[in-house]
Design an enzyme around this catalytic site. Structure first.
Site, short mmCIF file in Angstrom:
data_model
loop_
_atom_site.label_atom_id
_atom_site.label_comp_id
_atom_site.label_asym_id
_atom_site.label_seq_id
_atom_site.Cartn_x
_atom_site.Cartn_y
_atom_site.Cartn_z
CE1 TYR A 153 -3.74 2.43 0.52
CE2 TYR A 153 -2.47 3.25 2.39
CZ TYR A 153 -3.52 3.39 1.51
OH TYR A 153 -4.35 4.48 1.60
CE LYS B 85 -3.52 5.12 -1.93
NZ LYS B 85 -4.53 5.80 -2.77
#
Length: 306
Positions: A190, A194
């Site tokens: 994640y 990002k």
């Protein structure tokens, strides 16, 4: 009672809910005549952003998501806020370039090229320590959080180039503070996806310097106390304020930070090139502009040598 920030704040005032300066109903944030495209618009922050632009009197709003039922429910809520706004509801998987292109074509045919693009859609995948994480699930995080926004932005850029190349646009990417926070157990896929997405915003800014291209993050974590209306109001503020372009274009900011205090630090932000992704402790004796000039020079030399 205003909660204390879990992480350091760039401004002394830290918000977890919408406040007067970013209230989309105030006249200074009026979006009359503007059109907006929001991905992941069926629920959560995406829906709140679409509602906020409707409150600000946007002429048209395109809602893009994977599930028609949730988009239609969002459309009903938006119409309750602003019965006059023109809505275009389109389903698309943002990781599928053909679906994205078809969606953007439909939107442009109905609304023209939207003045504002909000890349909100994304996902949480590949959680767990790297040794045990499923590789396909890890890659899904990059598909959703990197490839997806690239697909949407590319289709949007091409529509702009074809239909109205002289009109400045606004692109707001909704990443996560995880992009620049230190290690968090199990969040490698994640956080890394990002971070990659945030770096893309920097390139978009430099390739389209007359636009506003900004990363707008909120506190990372499912239990964060922030309301969806906080980033929603902030997005409207970014899209309507000339000062935002002058100070925050191409930068990574948190929705929790106070906009008045951000603008008050204009000279410091610009002179020190703050709120950008870089390597701490490296190149601090070289100005940001000089570093960019050198990078461009190296790139051009490499191209000549091909």
């Amino acid at each position: 009672m205003v909660p204390l920030p879990l992480y350091p704040s760039f401004t002394s005032t830290y918000h977890s809910d919408q406040y007067a300066a970013i209230d989309p109903t105030q006249p200074s944030l009026d979006c009359t005549g503007k059109t907006v495209l929001v991905t992941g618009a069926g629920r959560g922050i995406g829906k709140a952003i679409a509602i906020a632009f409707a409150q600000a009197n946007a002429r048209g709003i395109a809602l893009v998501g994977r599930t028609m039922s949730s988009l239609e429910e969002a459309a009903k809520e938006i119409k309750q806020v602003n019965a006059n706004v023109e809505l275009v509801v389109v389903t698309a998987d943002i990781t599928d370039s053909a679906q994205v292109q078809a969606a953007v074509d439909t939107i442009v045919d109905r609304l023209g090229v939207p003045d504002v693009l909000v890349n909100n859609a994304g996902g949480l995948h590949g959680m767990g320590p790297l040794i045990d994480a499923d590789l396909d699930d890890v890659w899904k995080a990059f598909e959703l959080n990197v490839k997806g926004p690239v697909n949407v932005t590319q289709a949007y850029l091409r529509a702009h180039r074809t239909r109205s190349p002289d009109t400045p646009r606004v692109v707001i990417n909704i990443p996560s503070g995880a992009a620049h926070l230190p290690y968090a157990p199990g969040a490698a896929a994640y956080a890394c996806s990002k971070l990659a997405s945030a770096k893309l915003t920097e390139y978009l800014h430099h390739e389209n310097p007359e636009w506003i291209a900004t990363d707008l993050a909120r506190k990372a974590g499912r239990k964060a106390p922030d309301t969806p209306e906080l980033p929603a109001g902030f997005a409207v503020w970014l899209a309507t304020q000339p000062e935002a372009k002058a100070v925050l274009n191409g930068r990574f900011i948190w929705a929790n930070w106070d906009v008045t205090e951000l603008l008050a630090r204009r000279d410091e932000i610009l002179s020190k090139d703050l709120l950008t992704l870089t390597l701490k402790g490296w190149g601090e004796d070289v100005s940001a502009e000089e570093m960019k000039r050198r990078a461009v020079s190296v790139h051009r030399d490499a191209e000549k040598g091909r």
